[in-house]
Design an enzyme around this catalytic site. Structure first.
Site, PDB file in Angstrom:
ATOM      1  N   HIS A   1      61.179  53.451  33.617  1.00 15.31           N
ATOM      2  CA  HIS A   1      62.921  54.434  33.956  1.00 15.31           C
ATOM      3  C   HIS A   1      63.538  53.286  34.159  1.00 15.31           C
ATOM      4  CE1 HIS A   1      60.547  58.379  34.143  1.00 15.31           C
ATOM      5  NE2 HIS A   1      59.892  57.285  34.218  1.00 15.31           N
TER       6      HIS A   1
ATOM      7  N   HIS B   1      55.672  63.290  29.821  1.00 17.06           N
ATOM      8  CA  HIS B   1      55.218  63.170  30.812  1.00 17.06           C
ATOM      9  C   HIS B   1      54.518  64.195  31.267  1.00 17.06           C
ATOM     10  CE1 HIS B   1      58.440  60.683  32.472  1.00 17.06           C
ATOM     11  NE2 HIS B   1      57.875  59.396  33.123  1.00 17.06           N
TER      12      HIS B   1
ATOM     13  N   ASP C   1      56.477  52.356  36.252  1.00 12.13           N
ATOM     14  CA  ASP C   1      56.783  53.360  35.866  1.00 12.13           C
ATOM     15  C   ASP C   1      58.048  53.003  36.740  1.00 12.13           C
ATOM     16  OD1 ASP C   1      57.684  56.403  35.435  1.00 12.13           O
ATOM     17  OD2 ASP C   1      56.506  56.661  37.328  1.00 12.13           O
TER      18      ASP C   1
ATOM     19  N   GLU D   1      50.726  64.561  35.209  1.00  6.52           N
ATOM     20  CA  GLU D   1      50.805  63.615  36.089  1.00  6.52           C
ATOM     21  C   GLU D   1      51.204  64.217  37.558  1.00  6.52           C
ATOM     22  OE1 GLU D   1      54.637  62.431  37.000  1.00  6.52           O
ATOM     23  OE2 GLU D   1      54.700  60.455  38.358  1.00  6.52           O
TER      24      GLU D   1
HETATM   25  N1  ADE Z   1      60.866  60.013  37.112  1.00  8.21           N
HETATM   26  C1  ADE Z   1      61.212  59.003  37.076  1.00  8.21           C
HETATM   27  N2  ADE Z   1      59.175  58.535  37.635  1.00  8.21           N
HETATM   28  C2  ADE Z   1      59.340  59.861  37.261  1.00  8.21           C
HETATM   29  C3  ADE Z   1      57.715  60.170  37.041  1.00  8.21           C
HETATM   30  N3  ADE Z   1      57.266  59.711  38.224  1.00  8.21           N
HETATM   31  N4  ADE Z   1      57.878  61.546  37.200  1.00  8.21           N
HETATM   32  C4  ADE Z   1      58.551  61.685  36.434  1.00  8.21           C
HETATM   33  N5  ADE Z   1      59.737  61.835  36.616  1.00  8.21           N
HETATM   34  C5  ADE Z   1      59.920  60.822  36.966  1.00  8.21           C
HETATM   35 ZN    ZN Z   2      57.833  57.883  34.324  1.00  8.10          ZN
END
Ligand code: ADE
Ligand code: ZN
Length: 328
Positions: free
Chosen positions: A14, A192, A273, A195
């Site tokens: 990101h 995503h 990430d 997670e």
């Molecule tokens: N935005 C930035 N990092 C993130 C993550 N690990 N999971 C979801 N959204 C995100």
């Molecule tokens: Zn992410």
């Protein structure tokens, strides 16, 4: 060769999440914004859990205001990527933070980011491509505006749509309209899932959004049928073990399911990430993973090949990067 020295492909980074705390503090000072609450005594980002992480993330991002701010950030991030041996990177970009979802404002931010990336590629050797990011907890209506920004700027540089944000809010299927719009514009798709959501969130992502990659996806390990499905469909997981550990999903690298997923035939790749939030780097991820799983140079070269095959860039770029990976 020390595996940390290998050339690397990173698919899940990101852009705002890669902003070093010092960079954000400098911008906050320039704009007279008090952000002291988001840092600990050592000057690092401080958060308690995933929900708090998202709040701190958005507070940090609030000082990134102009196209020029994003240009400076892009330069800083690419310099750090180069130090880590990254040769190709896909970064998530958020029109919500770059003009509030307005297409013409987004074009200005994107132009600044892309011009910086093109110049920095000559200096650093890192090739960058963008994935436009709807933020899930901002809801499906905002996601449609973001997808329109993505569709309007789709091409050889904006190559995908990838949803981030709070997986606890709503369902993947609430975002079908946005993903369909992006697909019709020729963009490649990731989201995503798996997670903070369980395996059902990954099932939703592949059934409802028909994505070809998954951001994280690691909780698929809890459902053997899903693991078989991911392997059969060759859906690549953008694994970010250091992020998962810092956010409390798994206690250590040894406990992380990336090895088990790979052993089951699921294509996996390694990314950071939001590296400064998790006090990690690509070099550190490689070192920690090598130690935890006894993976060697040949394993990491295979992982990079897998990542490159799953990259959303065009074929000319893919073959150029392939040569770089083979010769370094
Ligand atoms: N935005 C930035 N990092 C993130 C993550 N690990 N999971 C979801 N959204 C995100
Ligand atoms: Zn992410």
């Amino acid at each position: 060769m020390n595996v940390a020295d290998l050339p690397k492909v990173e698919l899940h980074l990101h852009l705002e999440g890669a902003a070093p705390p010092k960079f954000i503090r400098r911008l906050a000072k320039e704009k007279s914004v008090d952000l002291s609450r988001i840092f600990d005594d050592g000057g690092n980002y401080a958060f308690e859990n995933f929900a708090h992480f998202l709040q701190v993330y958005e507070a940090a991002t609030s000082v990134l205001r102009t196209p020029q701010d994003f240009a400076r950030l892009t330069q800083a991030v690419l310099e750090e990527s180069a130090k880590n041996g990254v040769v190709y990177c896909e970064t998530f970009l958020s029109p919500d933070f770059c003009g509030g979802g307005d297409v013409s404002a987004w074009r200005e931010y994107l132009q600044a980011i892309q011009e910086t990336a093109t110049k920095a590629e000559k200096e650093t050797g890192v090739t960058l491509r963008g994935i436009v990011t709807p933020i899930r907890h901002f809801g499906p209506e905002k996601a449609k505006r973001v997808a329109r920004c993505a569709a309007e700027t789709a091409g050889d540089w904006i190559v995908g749509l990838g949803m981030g944000g709070d997986e606890g809010q709503g369902r993947q299927g609430d975002f079908v309209y946005a993903f369909d719009m992006a697909r019709e514009a020729g963009l490649r798709l990731t989201t995503h899932a798996g997670e903070f959501g369980g395996p059902e969130s990954v099932w939703d992502a592949i059934r409802d959004l028909d994505v070809e990659r998954i951001g994280h996806g690691v909780r698929a390990i809890e459902d053997p049928a899903l693991v078989r499905e991911l392997a059969a469909r060759e859906i690549t997981l953008e694994c970010c073990p250091g992020s998962n550990i810092e956010l409390g999903l798994y206690p250590t690298f040894e406990d992380h399911p990336m090895r088990a997923l790979r052993d089951a035939g699921v294509p996996v790749s390694i990314s950071t990430d939001d590296p400064p939030f998790f006090q990690t780097t690509m070099r550190r991820e490689y070192s920690m993973i090598a130690q935890a799983y006894s993976w060697r140079e040949s394993d990491f070269r295979a992982l990079n090949e897998c990542a490159l095959n799953a990259a959303f860039c065009n074929e000319v770029t893919r073959e150029r990067i392939r040569k770089i990976l083979e010769t370094k």
